[in-house]
Design an enzyme around this catalytic site. Structure first.
Site, mmCIF file in Angstrom:
data_model
loop_
_atom_site.group_PDB
_atom_site.id
_atom_site.type_symbol
_atom_site.label_atom_id
_atom_site.label_comp_id
_atom_site.label_asym_id
_atom_site.label_seq_id
_atom_site.Cartn_x
_atom_site.Cartn_y
_atom_site.Cartn_z
ATOM 1 C CB CYS A 117 9.758 -3.430 7.411
ATOM 2 S SG CYS A 117 8.805 -2.014 7.956
ATOM 3 C CG HIS A 257 7.002 -6.252 6.246
ATOM 4 N ND1 HIS A 257 6.922 -6.237 7.617
ATOM 5 C CD2 HIS A 257 6.853 -4.964 5.845
ATOM 6 C CE1 HIS A 257 6.733 -4.998 8.024
ATOM 7 N NE2 HIS A 257 6.682 -4.200 6.974
ATOM 8 C CG ASN A 287 4.159 -2.429 9.252
ATOM 9 O OD1 ASN A 287 5.020 -3.116 9.795
ATOM 10 N ND2 ASN A 287 4.431 -1.609 8.253
HETATM 11 O O1 UT7 Z 1 6.366 -1.320 6.464
HETATM 12 C C1 UT7 Z 1 7.176 -0.239 6.110
HETATM 13 C C2 UT7 Z 1 6.932 0.195 4.733
HETATM 14 N N1 UT7 Z 1 5.657 0.850 4.626
HETATM 15 C C3 UT7 Z 1 4.794 0.442 3.715
HETATM 16 O O2 UT7 Z 1 5.017 -0.529 3.035
HETATM 17 C C4 UT7 Z 1 3.540 1.274 3.541
HETATM 18 C C5 UT7 Z 1 3.296 1.556 2.086
HETATM 19 N N2 UT7 Z 1 2.210 2.463 1.854
HETATM 20 C C6 UT7 Z 1 0.913 2.135 2.084
HETATM 21 O O3 UT7 Z 1 0.625 1.069 2.589
HETATM 22 C C7 UT7 Z 1 -0.148 3.074 1.619
HETATM 23 O O4 UT7 Z 1 0.443 4.088 0.825
HETATM 24 C C8 UT7 Z 1 -0.951 3.757 2.776
HETATM 25 C C9 UT7 Z 1 -1.804 2.717 3.489
HETATM 26 C C10 UT7 Z 1 -0.029 4.413 3.766
HETATM 27 C C11 UT7 Z 1 -1.889 4.790 2.180
HETATM 28 O O5 UT7 Z 1 -2.749 4.176 1.218
HETATM 29 P P1 UT7 Z 1 -2.861 4.763 -0.279
HETATM 30 O O6 UT7 Z 1 -3.798 3.911 -0.985
HETATM 31 O O7 UT7 Z 1 -1.483 4.909 -0.842
HETATM 32 O O8 UT7 Z 1 -3.520 6.165 0.005
HETATM 33 P P2 UT7 Z 1 -3.026 7.591 -0.514
HETATM 34 O O9 UT7 Z 1 -1.974 8.107 0.389
HETATM 35 O O10 UT7 Z 1 -2.785 7.542 -1.991
HETATM 36 O O11 UT7 Z 1 -4.361 8.420 -0.296
HETATM 37 C C12 UT7 Z 1 -5.539 8.206 -1.089
HETATM 38 C C13 UT7 Z 1 -6.650 9.086 -0.535
HETATM 39 C C14 UT7 Z 1 -6.222 10.527 -0.339
HETATM 40 O O12 UT7 Z 1 -7.356 11.343 -0.568
HETATM 41 P P3 UT7 Z 1 -7.563 12.079 -1.966
HETATM 42 O O13 UT7 Z 1 -6.362 12.965 -2.132
HETATM 43 O O14 UT7 Z 1 -7.643 11.001 -3.008
HETATM 44 O O15 UT7 Z 1 -8.850 12.821 -1.770
HETATM 45 C C15 UT7 Z 1 -5.851 10.595 1.118
HETATM 46 O O16 UT7 Z 1 -5.979 11.896 1.663
HETATM 47 O O17 UT7 Z 1 -7.015 8.610 0.778
HETATM 48 C C16 UT7 Z 1 -6.857 9.661 1.725
HETATM 49 N N3 UT7 Z 1 -6.408 9.052 2.989
HETATM 50 C C17 UT7 Z 1 -7.238 8.559 3.894
HETATM 51 N N4 UT7 Z 1 -8.601 8.533 3.936
HETATM 52 C C18 UT7 Z 1 -9.162 7.951 5.018
HETATM 53 C C19 UT7 Z 1 -5.138 8.827 3.394
HETATM 54 N N5 UT7 Z 1 -5.150 8.221 4.585
HETATM 55 C C20 UT7 Z 1 -6.444 8.041 4.910
HETATM 56 C C21 UT7 Z 1 -7.105 7.462 6.018
HETATM 57 N N6 UT7 Z 1 -8.443 7.426 6.035
HETATM 58 N N7 UT7 Z 1 -6.423 6.919 7.047
#
Ligand code: UT7
Length: 330
Positions: A117, A257, A287
């Site tokens: 990125c 970004h 992204n």
């Molecule tokens: O550009 C390159 C660098 N990359 C980045 O900068 C990305 C950085 N990371 C992120 O943007 C975020 O971590 C994500 C968008 C990938 C994920 O969002 P988050 O708020 O960190 O979600 P999480 O992984 O902590 O998950 C929270 C909850 C979980 O459920 P429980 O365990 O709380 O019941 C996940 O299973 O959301 C669930 N979950 C989803 N639910 C619906 C994870 N992905 C999804 C989804 N739809 N797509």
């Protein structure tokens, strides 16, 4: 006394494939909702290069041709092409070579740059150094990724954020003190464990097992990457302001970004900027890895003015991150 040369962005263009993948499409593919994706990331839709046989170089060639036509620049006058990408057409030759062939850049040499990125920022600094050396007068810096070629569309953790696209800028010498003024770039390979592609390189060449195990797709642990991104991008953006004595009033634009709207907001707050000074198009393109920053500048080009202070900021795989201060040149 010799005049100081700076490297100015003198033209910008882009290419986005026409096919859209919306949150509602994704609802039918994985266990997710439009509401979850919007509120957690800010993405509403992304573009996908669907036509078989087309690759990153095709998007890049379209963007470059758009730029050259718009500015009426002879393709033969381009001397160097730096192509930032993590989705090259093939391992070799470089996408820069293939793109040069497709866009008629017969007199250019070039190379690919892999910094995920942050690829565009690393490329911009490299291109700027070539211009500042006095040896080159026309350098293209391309940020392109066909992320759909390495995304697992059954993995809801990754498929919701990424999209395809390309942006390109032309760098030329400037003698009025405009262009790339300061730059802080960083990398920390220890971050690779949280964000990488497991197979397809020399560590783990492609095999039936690597394909069966889905090891040619992006592997991302969202939370640690998110935490590191919030800190890394905000720190470096703040640092470049501090060391150049720039206040929030001095800065006209932040070009972050586009990985997650919450990361963008954290950076903006750290810099003390109001929302209207931040370029955001994550809702339309998601992204696009190396392409996000030039795609943003392209979208906002008509709102930029000569002399504007612009901070470009990124964080991504590697880890790699950084900030560049640009004084807009036109
Ligand atoms: O550009 C390159 C660098 N990359 C980045 O900068 C990305 C950085 N990371 C992120 O943007 C975020 O971590 C994500 C968008 C990938 C994920 O969002 P988050 O708020 O960190 O979600 P999480 O992984 O902590 O998950 C929270 C909850 C979980 O459920 P429980 O365990 O709380 O019941 C996940 O299973 O959301 C669930 N979950 C989803 N639910 C619906 C994870 N992905 C999804 C989804 N739809 N797509």
């Amino acid at each position: 006394m010799t005049q100081k040369i700076t490297a100015a962005i003198t033209a910008i263009d882009a290419y986005l494939p026409p096919d859209k993948l919306t949150n509602f499409d994704l609802e039918k593919m994985v266990d997710t909702t439009d509401e979850w994706i919007r509120s957690r990331t800010g993405v509403i839709e992304r573009r996908i290069l669907k036509t078989p046989g087309l690759a990153s170089s095709d998007m890049a060639a379209e963007a470059v041709k758009n730029l050259l036509e718009k500015k009426n620049i002879d393709p033969l006058s381009i001397e160097v092409v730096i192509c930032a990408t993590v989705t090259p057409d093939m391992v070799f030759p470089a996408t820069a070579n293939i793109l040069s062939d497709k866009a008629g850049l017969k007199n250019a040499w070039g190379f690919d740059l892999s910094a995920a990125c942050s690829g565009f920022l690393f490329g911009l600094q490299t291109g700027a150094a070539l211009i500042e050396s006095g040896r080159y007068k026309k350098v293209l810096v391309v940020g392109v990724d066909k992320m759909s070629s390495i995304i697992d569309y059954t993995d809801r953790n990754t498929c919701i954020i990424f999209g395809d696209g390309c942006g390109v800028v032309l760098l030329e010498p400037n003698y009025e003190g405009l262009g790339i003024i300061d730059c802080i770039l960083k990398s920390d390979g220890a971050g690779r464990k949280h964000l990488h592609q497991k197979a397809g390189g020399s560590l783990k060449p492609a095999s039936i097992e690597t394909v069966t195990n889905k090891e040619h797709f992006v592997y991302q642990e969202g939370q640690p990457v998110f935490k590191a991104a919030v800190k890394g991008m905000a720190d470096v953006s703040y640092e470049i302001m501090q060391r150049n004595h720039l206040t929030s009033d001095d800065v006209q634009w932040l070009v972050p970004h586009q990985a997650n709207l919450r990361i963008i907001d954290a950076t903006r707050e750290r810099m003390g900027l109001p929302e209207e000074k931040v370029m955001v198009n994550i809702q339309r393109y998601g992204n696009t890895t190396a392409a996000t920053i030039p795609l943003c500048m392209f979208d906002y080009e008509s709102q930029l003015h000569k002399g504007d202070n612009i901070i470009l900021a990124s964080f991504g795989g590697g880890y790699t991150w950084g900030a560049i201060w640009v004084k807009w040149a036109y």
